[in-house]
Every structure is written in C-alpha cells, then in structure tokens.
Design an enzyme around this catalytic site. Structure first.
Site, PDB file in Angstrom:
ATOM      1  N   ASP A 178     -25.241 -20.672 -25.234  1.00 30.69           N
ATOM      2  CA  ASP A 178     -25.572 -22.065 -24.954  1.00 30.69           C
ATOM      3  C   ASP A 178     -24.440 -22.917 -25.550  1.00 30.69           C
ATOM      4  O   ASP A 178     -23.584 -22.420 -26.288  1.00 30.69           O
ATOM      5  CB  ASP A 178     -26.947 -22.449 -25.500  1.00 30.69           C
ATOM      6  CG  ASP A 178     -27.519 -23.663 -24.749  1.00 30.69           C
ATOM      7  OD1 ASP A 178     -26.751 -24.356 -24.045  1.00 30.69           O
ATOM      8  OD2 ASP A 178     -28.724 -23.934 -24.861  1.00 30.69           O
TER       9      ASP A 178
HETATM   10  C1  NOJ Z   1     -27.663 -27.083 -23.517  1.00 32.78           C
HETATM   11  C2  NOJ Z   1     -28.973 -26.597 -22.952  1.00 32.78           C
HETATM   12  O1  NOJ Z   1     -29.744 -25.995 -23.965  1.00 32.78           O
HETATM   13  C3  NOJ Z   1     -28.805 -25.624 -21.814  1.00 32.78           C
HETATM   14  O2  NOJ Z   1     -30.074 -25.349 -21.278  1.00 32.78           O
HETATM   15  C4  NOJ Z   1     -27.865 -26.175 -20.783  1.00 32.78           C
HETATM   16  O3  NOJ Z   1     -27.758 -25.283 -19.711  1.00 32.78           O
HETATM   17  C5  NOJ Z   1     -26.530 -26.432 -21.441  1.00 32.78           C
HETATM   18  N1  NOJ Z   1     -26.681 -27.411 -22.505  1.00 32.78           N
HETATM   19  C6  NOJ Z   1     -25.482 -26.916 -20.451  1.00 32.78           C
HETATM   20  O4  NOJ Z   1     -25.775 -28.189 -20.057  1.00 32.78           O
END
Ligand code: NOJ
Length: 756
Positions: free
Chosen positions: A290
């Site tokens: 993430d």
């Molecule tokens: C953080 C989020 O937790 C995740 O779900 C997302 O895909 C990413 N940012 C990218 O935006």
C-alpha cells in the site's frame, strides 16, 4: 534412494496440499526467461517501483519528485508502474517513454483506484453488498473496468475484501461488510467483473487487486493505520477466506495493508505473503505494497532504516513498492553487496512481467489507448442503466409501519427536507477520483420526475459548514438552525415528510474513522423537531456505514437505507419510494443499538453463559441495553411479505464428503411481486475449536408474484461444513450441525443433521 525420497515427498505434498495452485502459461514463462536474461539489476528493481501520477494524490506527499524527474527515471528504466495517471492522452505520454525511450522497452502497468465505478459511479461497495445480487455486482465491476480500461488503465486496486465488524472504521464503505461467506462470494463476483475470463482478450478488462492483505478491518479501536492483534481462529476463518476465494478465481494482484498483523507490518510479513499467499495458495500474480507502507515500517519500529525496510519487504514477498521510494535507492545496492539474495528480486520481477504479458501489454503497449473508445464508453447510456439497476438493488427497507411506503402516485402533499436531498455531490461517495463533482442525480431531482404529487423542498438544515473534499475532514454544521422554522412549516402542511439525513459521502472511506455513529451535526435535533409537528416521516438515510439510529427506529414510521448510491442516486431512491421498484436489499453489516455494542456481528461465539437461565445478573449481557443489534445482518423488508415453511434435509446423517441438500418453501404472502434473499445459517454444535452461534453458508434470491410459492434448494459441501482449526488445517469434524433458514440472520426455521 534419491528417487524414493523424491517420490515420497511428492506423494506427501499431493496428499496434504489441498490448495489449487494458479496455472502458469509456459509460453509466457519462456518469454519472461528471455527478457530477464537481458535485464540489469537496475532494470529489474525498476520494475518493482511505482510512482504516483502528476495530479490526484491518495496518500501522504508523493516521493518521486517533479514530473520531469519522473520522466527521467522512466527513461532510465527505473519505473515499472504508475498509479493515478488517467485518460488516453496522459497514459500514452508516459507509456511512450517506457516503450520507446528505454533500453528494453518494457511497458508500464497503469494502476488506479476503481472502487465503485470510474466516471459513471455505482453505489459504494458496502451498498452493493446489500443487494446480495452477485450478477448485478459482477456487472457493476465490469462497467467500472470498461470505463477505466477505455481511459488507459490496466489494473485496479480493488476489490477491497476486508471483513469488518466495526462501523467506526471509515473503510467499511469499501468492503462487503462483516461476513466472510458473503464477502467471499462478492469478492469473486468483483474479480470476475474486472478480469472477465482472465484471458484479457478484451481491452475492456483489467487486472484486479485483492486488498488489504491482511486484517486491516480489525485495526485496534478502528483507528486508521493502527495495529491488528488477531487470533488464528479469526484470521483463518474470517479474514483470509475472501482472499483465498479471489486467488482461486484467478486474481492477478494483492495489496498489502498498512497495519501490523500481530506485531509484523503487513508489507514485511513473510508468513502471510510468501508462506500463505504465494506458496500455500499458489498465487502467481504480484503483490503491491500500500502507499508508502514499506517505508512506514520504519516509524512502526520494525525496520531501523530504509535498507532494513527494503530487505524485509522484498524477502517477505512485497513485489512492488507503491510510493515508498525504497526499492530503487536501496535494493539495488543490497543485492550488489550480497545482502539480499538476487532470487527475491527475480521472483518479484517475474511476477510483475507475467501480469504485463497476460494483459497483452508486450504485444501492444497501446492496446488500452484508443481515444475513440474512450469517448464512446465512458459515461455511456448503458453504463448509466447498469449503475441505476445496481443502485435500486442496493437499497434496504428497514422499517415501514402502516405501509406509509410506497408513496401514492398522486394526491399527496410531500415535504422534502435536509440538504442531502439536493446534494449532487455527497451521493457520489468517497472513492471517485475520475468522476466530476456534483454529477449525481439528487434525490430532489429524482422525486421531481413524479409529477402527480405536490413536492415542496425546503432545505431546513445545511449538513456541513463547507462542501467537503477527498483530502479534507468533513465539518458538520453544529450551530446554524436558521432553517428549522421554514422546514417545520412545510412539514405541518404536508401529508408525508421525506427527510434525507445521514453522513456526507466524504465521511466514510480511508482515514474517516468516527467515534460516534449518531446522525452527525444537528440532524437528530432536526429530526425530533420535525417529528413534533408531523410524525408521518419517511427517513431516507445516506451513509457509508451502519449508524446508531435507535431513536428513529422507535419513532419514525418508515426508514430507507439508501447509502451513497452513485451517479443515479436520485432515480433509484425515487423509484423505490414510489414503488416502481420493490426493495429487496438486506444488510451486509449489523446495525448496533448504540456505540458501546461495536464491534458487533451476528457470527459471534456462544460463551459459557449465553442465556439468562438462572434469572440473575451473572450471564453474558449488557446491563443497560439488549445485546442483540438494532437491525441484524441479513435483514431487510419488502413492500410485500414472505413466509418460510417446510424446511427439509434429504437425510438425517451424512458421511464426510457427502452433499447435504436442504429445501425450503418461500411464499409471497403479500399483494405485490417481490424479491427475497433466502438465507441459510449453520452451527457446528461441538468442535475442537468453538464455532460461531451461526454462520451464513448459503443464500439464494428468489422473485415471487403475490401468492406464489417456490422451493429453494441449498447444497452444503465440505467447504461449507468445515473450518480452519488452530493448526491452520481445514477440517470437517463429525457431530451435529444445526441449520437455520429464513430472511435474515434471525432466521426462524431450524433443523439438524449429523456428520459421521
Ligand atoms: C491507500 C489505500 O489504502 C489503498 O486502498 C489505495 O489503493 C492506495 N492508497 C492508492 O490510492
């Protein structure tokens, strides 16, 4: 001797490995071999690096530098992927550099958060889950995939399949609720919607990502990005099953989570990523971190510096670094110095290249980049029809005393109150980066299409101080009651009052944990003031999570759970209120009576003192409130009524591996055609690890005309009867199993059978 040993080993693994491995395509593997033999370590690690695009930001400040610096790094072969670049023109610009200006011309894979639609927005995922309609959910994901693909995107960061029982956690809006069985079915439907038949023969299908691996829905105190301390029983039986189902369905990527799992940050968790996901389950796609979560292992206190973070993450099996800026500057040296084995990098690169090959990006890196297709597909009429269908199916009727709903088509004076009724922005929900603000059909616009009644819209209460955005906190209006009097006057003059209350669309989603689940701001007071002058109220709720609405549940005659329903919100709500669509949704999360009950779920354990058999205080209960939820999981009404009867099991006793067939009759006992989701719950009465009091193990939607009866059959196999024990083995244990069948988790009909 060697041969004998090998044979024995193969036999043992064949016996014990109940897991199907994802299949490899030998031709693609050969091509990867050739390509990798030409790659330098810099180019390999470059494939493992993902940068954010140039405008939308979905996390803390990006690390890749200016656009020029990013372009330079793409040219050097130091970038394998970008996220949040969108639109054929923009994607082409970066793809061209990767393909035409780098030494090996390896195309980028372009990722994006396509969570509930791209430009044409579907209901938020939790709302879609309330439909229990797997076909509609698959179709909705297919539309989302087609619009994203037409915009140059090849890979979505969805579906989110985090099970959560804690409505305080803002991200419950992105998932399918509290139940792993329903969650698993929906996860698969969404993966299919995004990926199609997994061949990617069509340029309108994109790779899906299961996220967040793992246990993010169990973060302590529902506090965002927090630690998850979770036992084997819950991890294996609640958290992991939807991910496993998605892998079995051919899922191509997995995203790690921000949280720790029992003390290990998920992006550095070798057990979860390498041992379980990649080895045991045979997942051969790739793992993306993430946003910055590899780097965040440092402030977590797990990695002492960037070198340590890079080493832990790659060894654990995190193949691509999203916006952490860790792999390129540190991993190359670590490998060159012999501190990280080259094979970890090779494994990661092979997985990333595999998905790029599968997507056809090597055959034609521009196959997703067609401006004509972009214009035709995005926002098309058929896409709007699909999301409208999904929106209607997502609505849950929570209460309908004296059949106040459906509204009459003429001759009624209706007062419509609350600023959410006119909002064209909030209904779009939280994840809608590619969509334009203020593009939803509002509830007001939807109702205005029904001309037979006198509709009087009076705002009465402004929900927020200013219009919230994706990046800011929502500030609710807690002081300005200046509209109350006008609203009261309108209510007094009306036959029916419709109040649209709840949360703003940006109140749920990432980093939107709330410590209070009441109607925010002045809305409860507003509701009570209006109730005093005209109690004939239909409360339409807009929210991204279960709310605590005990007062309303007691006093207000009709309550409609309308979540945030996306682009077609107003049309869907109006059709349901006017009875042109008979609501059929069922709650995918329990609604608590008050905040103290949270986390709450229907599939809890029994305890040693589950009932008050001695009529004293020493039993498992709350002193101040009933321990049951206000509205249970699986609950939802219709404008007609259903009756269940004649529950039968084909035998009383079964051998392991035999199929159990359960039949039940469902009758429409009301006056209108309607749809009902019949649900089967199971309880394994005694087991080596205690089992929940009930677990959903089958559901079936049936449409019935007034007076009509249909027989539904549920089939239970080992997959439904078994569970993971504390040795992580999936077992079906002999004993008595109770079943409960009905229209919610409070299912009334019961029977039982034995497994010998
Ligand atoms: C953080 C989020 O937790 C995740 O779900 C997302 O895909 C990413 N940012 C990218 O935006």
């Amino acid at each position: 001797m060697k041969i004998k040993l090998l044979l024995t080993f193969t036999m043992i693994s064949a016996m014990t490995n109940i897991y199907a491995q994802q299949k490899l395509n030998p031709e693609i593997e050969k091509k990867i071999d050739v390509l990798m033999s030409k790659m330098t370590i810099e180019e390999k690690v470059g494939q493992m690096n993902q940068y954010n695009g140039f405008w939308d930001v979905t996390g803390p400040a990006p690390v890749g530098g200016t656009a020029e610096q990013k372009y330079e790094n793409i040219k050097k072969g130091l970038v394998g992927s970008m996220l949040t670049v969108r639109g054929v023109k923009e994607v082409k610009a970066v793809q061209k550099i990767a393909v035409e200006q780098t030494r090996l011309g390896i195309p980028l894979i372009i990722g994006f958060d396509v969570i509930h639609g791209y430009k044409t927005l579907s209901p938020i995922p939790l709302a879609e889950a309330a439909s229990w309609d797997l076909k509609a959910i698959e179709k909705s994901a297919e539309v989302a995939a087609s619009e994203a693909a037409a915009s140059g995107i090849n890979w979505t960061f969805g579906p989110m399949m985090d099970i959560s029982r804690d409505a305080r956690w803002g991200r419950v809006m992105e998932g399918a609720g509290e139940d792993p069985y329903l969650g698993g079915k929906i996860a698969v439907a969404r993966v299919r919607g995004f990926q199609g038949d997994n061949t990617f023969a069509s340029p309108l299908r994109i790779a899906a990502t299961a996220k967040h691996f793992a246990a993010y829905g169990f973060v302590g105190s529902a506090l965002e990005y927090n630690a998850a301390e979770i036992g084997t029983n819950t991890l294996y039986n609640q958290v992991l099953p939807p991910f496993k189902s998605a892998v079995d369905a051919g899922l191509r990527s997995v995203m790690t989570s921000f949280n720790t799992v029992n003390g290990i940050p998920a992006s550095g968790d070798k057990y979860l990523l390498r041992d379980v996901l990649k080895n045991k389950w045979g997942f051969n796609g790739f793992v993306i971190s993430d946003w910055a979560s590899i780097r965040e292992m440092i402030p977590w206190g797990y990695s002492k510096d960037e070198n340590a973070a890079a080493k832990s993450a790659v060894e654990a099996g995190t193949d691509m670094d999203m916006e952490g800026g860790i792999y390129v500057p540190y991993l190359i040296d670590l490998v060159n110095q012999g501190k990280v084995k080259q094979e970890f990098v090779d494994d990661a690169v092979r997985r990333i290249l595999r998905v790029k090959y599968e997507l056809g990006l090597f055959d034609d890196p521009y196959r997703f980049l067609d401006e004509k297709r972009e214009k035709e597909i995005i926002g098309s009429k058929t896409n709007r029809e699909t999301v409208l269908d999904m929106a209607k199916k997502s609505i849950v009727l929570l209460k309908n005393d004296q059949n106040i709903l459906p509204l009459k088509k003429s001759g009624q004076k209706i007062a419509l109150l609350g600023s959410l009724a006119e909002s064209k922005n909030s209904p779009l929900g939280s994840w809608r980066i590619a969509s334009d603000n203020n593009t939803a059909v509002s509830v007001l616009e939807g109702l205005q299409q029904y001309k037979g009644n006198a509709l009087n819209y009076v705002k009465g209460l402004e929900l927020t101080k200013t219009e919230p955005t994706f990046l800011t906190e929502v500030e609710y209006n807690t002081t300005d009651k200046s509209g109350f009097e006008a609203a009261k006057k309108a209510a007094k003059e009306a036959d029916v009052v419709i109040m649209v209350l709840g949360e703003h669309g940006f109140s749920s989603g990432e980093a939107r944990t709330r410590t209070n689940l009441d109607l925010p701001g002045l809305q409860q007071e507003f509701l009570e003031e209006i109730y005093k002058v005209n109690p004939n109220i239909v409360l339409v709720l807009n929210n991204g999570r279960p709310l605590t609405i005990s007062w309303a549940a007691e006093k207000i005659p009709a309550i409609v759970e309308a979540w945030q329903l996306g682009t077609e919100t107003g049309n869907a709500v109006a059709q349901v209120l006017y009875g042109d669509y008979n609501p059929s949704g069922k709650l995918p999360m329990s609604f608590p009576r008050n905040l103290g009950q949270v986390p709450i779920s229907y599939n809890h354990y029994s305890t040693g003192r589950f009932t008050n058999k001695d009529n004293n205080v020493f039993w498992s209960h709350y002193s101040d409130v009933d321990k049951t939820p206000l509205y249970p999981f699986g609950y939802g009404l219709s404008y007609t009524t259903f009756e269940y009867s004649n529950l039968k099991i084909n035998k009383n006793s079964f051998a392991k591996g035999e199929k159990v067939e359960v039949t039940v009759n469902v009758k429409n006992t009301g006056k209108l055609t309607g749809k009902e989701v019949a649900q089967l719950y199971l309880h394994d009465e005694f087991a080596s690890v205690v089992r929940p009091v009930k677990e959903l193990k089958g559901f079936e939607m049936v449409e019935l005309k007034a007076g009509e009866t249909k027989t539904i059959t549920f089939t239970l196999t080992d997959a439904e009867l078994g569970f993971y024990n504390n040795q992580h083995e999936f077992v079906v244990e002999p004993g008595t199993f109770k079943i409960m069948v009905g229209g919610s988790s409070d299912a009334g009909l019961t029977s039982q059978f034995d497994i010998k």
